[in-house]
Motif scaffolding. Structure first.
Motif, mmCIF file in Angstrom:
data_model
loop_
_atom_site.group_PDB
_atom_site.id
_atom_site.type_symbol
_atom_site.label_atom_id
_atom_site.label_comp_id
_atom_site.label_asym_id
_atom_site.label_seq_id
_atom_site.Cartn_x
_atom_site.Cartn_y
_atom_site.Cartn_z
ATOM 1 N N ASN A 1 -0.015 -15.727 3.529
ATOM 2 C CA ASN A 1 -0.996 -14.641 3.447
ATOM 3 C C ASN A 1 -1.234 -14.202 2.009
ATOM 4 O OD1 ASN A 1 -1.372 -14.673 6.195
ATOM 5 N ND2 ASN A 1 -0.176 -12.839 6.594
ATOM 6 N N GLN A 2 -0.191 -14.157 1.205
ATOM 7 C CA GLN A 2 -0.362 -13.809 -0.208
ATOM 8 C C GLN A 2 -1.210 -14.859 -0.914
ATOM 9 O OE1 GLN A 2 3.863 -13.466 -0.894
ATOM 10 N NE2 GLN A 2 3.668 -11.268 -1.271
ATOM 11 N N PHE A 3 -0.900 -16.111 -0.670
ATOM 12 C CA PHE A 3 -1.693 -17.190 -1.265
ATOM 13 C C PHE A 3 -3.138 -17.101 -0.782
ATOM 14 C CE2 PHE A 3 -3.281 -21.603 -1.249
ATOM 15 C CZ PHE A 3 -3.193 -21.857 -2.606
ATOM 16 N N GLY A 4 -3.316 -16.855 0.508
ATOM 17 C CA GLY A 4 -4.657 -16.747 1.073
ATOM 18 C C GLY A 4 -5.460 -15.608 0.469
ATOM 19 N N ALA A 5 -4.800 -14.482 0.204
ATOM 20 C CA ALA A 5 -5.492 -13.351 -0.416
ATOM 21 C C ALA A 5 -6.023 -13.753 -1.792
ATOM 22 C CB ALA A 5 -4.553 -12.151 -0.537
ATOM 23 N N LEU A 6 -5.233 -14.523 -2.529
ATOM 24 C CA LEU A 6 -5.678 -15.003 -3.847
ATOM 25 C C LEU A 6 -6.844 -15.972 -3.719
ATOM 26 C CD1 LEU A 6 -2.201 -15.667 -5.475
ATOM 27 C CD2 LEU A 6 -3.731 -13.739 -5.925
ATOM 28 N N VAL A 7 -6.799 -16.824 -2.714
ATOM 29 C CA VAL A 7 -7.889 -17.787 -2.505
ATOM 30 C C VAL A 7 -9.181 -17.051 -2.138
ATOM 31 C CG1 VAL A 7 -8.711 -19.690 -1.045
ATOM 32 C CG2 VAL A 7 -6.365 -19.711 -1.935
ATOM 33 N N SER A 8 -9.091 -16.081 -1.242
ATOM 34 C CA SER A 8 -10.272 -15.298 -0.873
ATOM 35 C C SER A 8 -10.855 -14.598 -2.095
ATOM 36 C CB SER A 8 -9.915 -14.268 0.203
ATOM 37 O OG SER A 8 -11.012 -13.407 0.451
ATOM 38 N N PHE A 9 -9.978 -13.985 -2.890
ATOM 39 C CA PHE A 9 -10.392 -13.285 -4.102
ATOM 40 C C PHE A 9 -11.116 -14.249 -5.046
ATOM 41 C CE2 PHE A 9 -9.494 -11.932 -8.465
ATOM 42 C CZ PHE A 9 -9.897 -10.605 -8.449
ATOM 43 N N ALA A 10 -10.506 -15.406 -5.307
ATOM 44 C CA ALA A 10 -11.099 -16.376 -6.242
ATOM 45 C C ALA A 10 -12.383 -16.974 -5.680
ATOM 46 C CB ALA A 10 -10.092 -17.481 -6.560
ATOM 47 N N PHE A 11 -12.447 -17.164 -4.372
ATOM 48 C CA PHE A 11 -13.671 -17.675 -3.745
ATOM 49 C C PHE A 11 -14.816 -16.707 -3.996
ATOM 50 C CE2 PHE A 11 -16.479 -17.999 0.025
ATOM 51 C CZ PHE A 11 -16.870 -19.318 -0.102
ATOM 52 N N ASN A 12 -14.528 -15.424 -3.980
ATOM 53 C CA ASN A 12 -15.562 -14.415 -4.130
ATOM 54 C C ASN A 12 -15.915 -14.120 -5.579
ATOM 55 O OD1 ASN A 12 -15.974 -10.995 -3.951
ATOM 56 N ND2 ASN A 12 -17.332 -12.330 -2.811
ATOM 57 N N VAL A 13 -14.916 -13.971 -6.452
ATOM 58 C CA VAL A 13 -15.202 -13.571 -7.839
ATOM 59 C C VAL A 13 -15.249 -14.752 -8.800
ATOM 60 C CG1 VAL A 13 -14.169 -11.289 -7.457
ATOM 61 C CG2 VAL A 13 -12.821 -13.078 -8.558
ATOM 62 N N GLY A 14 -14.760 -15.903 -8.361
ATOM 63 C CA GLY A 14 -14.738 -17.094 -9.210
ATOM 64 C C GLY A 14 -13.361 -17.325 -9.801
ATOM 65 N N GLY B 1 -12.560 -18.506 -12.672
ATOM 66 C CA GLY B 1 -12.490 -18.066 -14.066
ATOM 67 C C GLY B 1 -12.143 -16.592 -14.181
ATOM 68 N N ASN B 2 -12.686 -15.783 -13.287
ATOM 69 C CA ASN B 2 -12.353 -14.356 -13.297
ATOM 70 C C ASN B 2 -10.910 -14.123 -12.868
ATOM 71 O OD1 ASN B 2 -14.726 -13.117 -14.288
ATOM 72 N ND2 ASN B 2 -15.726 -13.488 -12.332
ATOM 73 N N LEU B 3 -10.426 -14.888 -11.892
ATOM 74 C CA LEU B 3 -9.016 -14.782 -11.529
ATOM 75 C C LEU B 3 -8.148 -15.166 -12.720
ATOM 76 C CD1 LEU B 3 -6.614 -14.366 -9.611
ATOM 77 C CD2 LEU B 3 -6.944 -16.741 -8.842
ATOM 78 N N GLU B 4 -8.521 -16.243 -13.394
ATOM 79 C CA GLU B 4 -7.716 -16.750 -14.512
ATOM 80 C C GLU B 4 -7.534 -15.713 -15.620
ATOM 81 O OE1 GLU B 4 -7.358 -20.803 -17.172
ATOM 82 O OE2 GLU B 4 -9.302 -20.301 -16.291
ATOM 83 N N LYS B 5 -8.547 -14.920 -15.893
ATOM 84 C CA LYS B 5 -8.451 -13.945 -16.992
ATOM 85 C C LYS B 5 -8.072 -12.542 -16.516
ATOM 86 C CE LYS B 5 -13.403 -12.943 -17.037
ATOM 87 N NZ LYS B 5 -14.654 -13.083 -17.735
ATOM 88 N N SER B 6 -7.711 -12.412 -15.241
ATOM 89 C CA SER B 6 -7.457 -11.086 -14.663
ATOM 90 C C SER B 6 -6.037 -10.588 -14.882
ATOM 91 C CB SER B 6 -7.742 -11.117 -13.157
ATOM 92 O OG SER B 6 -6.728 -11.850 -12.478
ATOM 93 N N ALA B 7 -5.923 -9.261 -14.893
ATOM 94 C CA ALA B 7 -4.606 -8.625 -14.902
ATOM 95 C C ALA B 7 -3.885 -8.912 -13.588
ATOM 96 C CB ALA B 7 -4.753 -7.124 -15.116
ATOM 97 N N LEU B 8 -4.628 -9.111 -12.526
ATOM 98 C CA LEU B 8 -4.028 -9.457 -11.239
ATOM 99 C C LEU B 8 -3.163 -10.715 -11.393
ATOM 100 C CD1 LEU B 8 -5.878 -9.449 -7.829
ATOM 101 C CD2 LEU B 8 -4.387 -11.311 -8.445
#
Length: 163
Positions: free
Chosen positions: A89-102, A104-111
């Motif tokens: 579920n934690q991995f899935g939350a990251l995938v959903s987030f990256a699917f939506n924001v991209g 590249g945005n995940l890569e440079k995020s504080a998250l």
């Protein structure tokens, strides 16, 4: 073998993206079809005006490929220890987030920085900071980020084997 996204992730993405069998422009002005598909696919090429899908099954097949591709990219961004420690579920939350924001945005995020620093509690509020489109807070993005944070905080159901 790359890590697969679970059904909880698939359903979260489906519920927030919605099903569109005909191409449309999303809130950011990006041509989109199916369940949030914005790229290329083998059958129909680029998403553009007039593009149509045959049915929900085609949209679901495209979504599964999209999520598998995003999952591979997310895995590349995770350090070894967080990667090994994340539940589905934690991995899935990251995938959903990256699917939506991209990715590249995940890569440079504080998250991602907090997660790779193994600050799991500090990771949770970082989802909420990504609820804007073109500078405007969107209620749908706020709801999605809350759902992703909730998925990140949850444990997948146990697998019961028939013995």
């Amino acid at each position: 073998m790359p890590r697969q996204v679970n059904n909880a992730t698939l359903e979260l993405v489906r519920s927030f993206e919605g099903l569109y069998l005909e191409a449309y422009r999303d809130e950011a002005g990006v041509w989109t079809i199916g369940y949030g598909h914005t790229g290329f696919d083998i059958a129909g090429g680029a998403v553009k005006p007039g593009r149509k899908l045959a049915d929900e099954n085609e949209a679901l097949a495209i979504l599964r490929v999209d999520l598998d591709n995003v999952a591979k990219d997310v895995e590349k961004l995770l350090l070894i220890r967080p990667k090994a420690e994340l539940n589905d579920n934690q991995f899935g939350a990251l995938v959903s987030f990256a699917f939506n924001v991209g990715i590249g945005n995940l890569e440079k995020s504080a998250l991602l920085r907090r997660l790779n620093g193994r600050d799991y509690l500090g990771t949770i509020p970082e989802f909420a900071k990504w609820n804007r489109c073109n500078g405007k807070v969107l209620r749908g993005l706020t709801r999605r980020r809350n759902a992703e944070a909730a998925l990140f905080c949850s444990f997948p159901p146990p697998v019961i084997s028939a013995s």
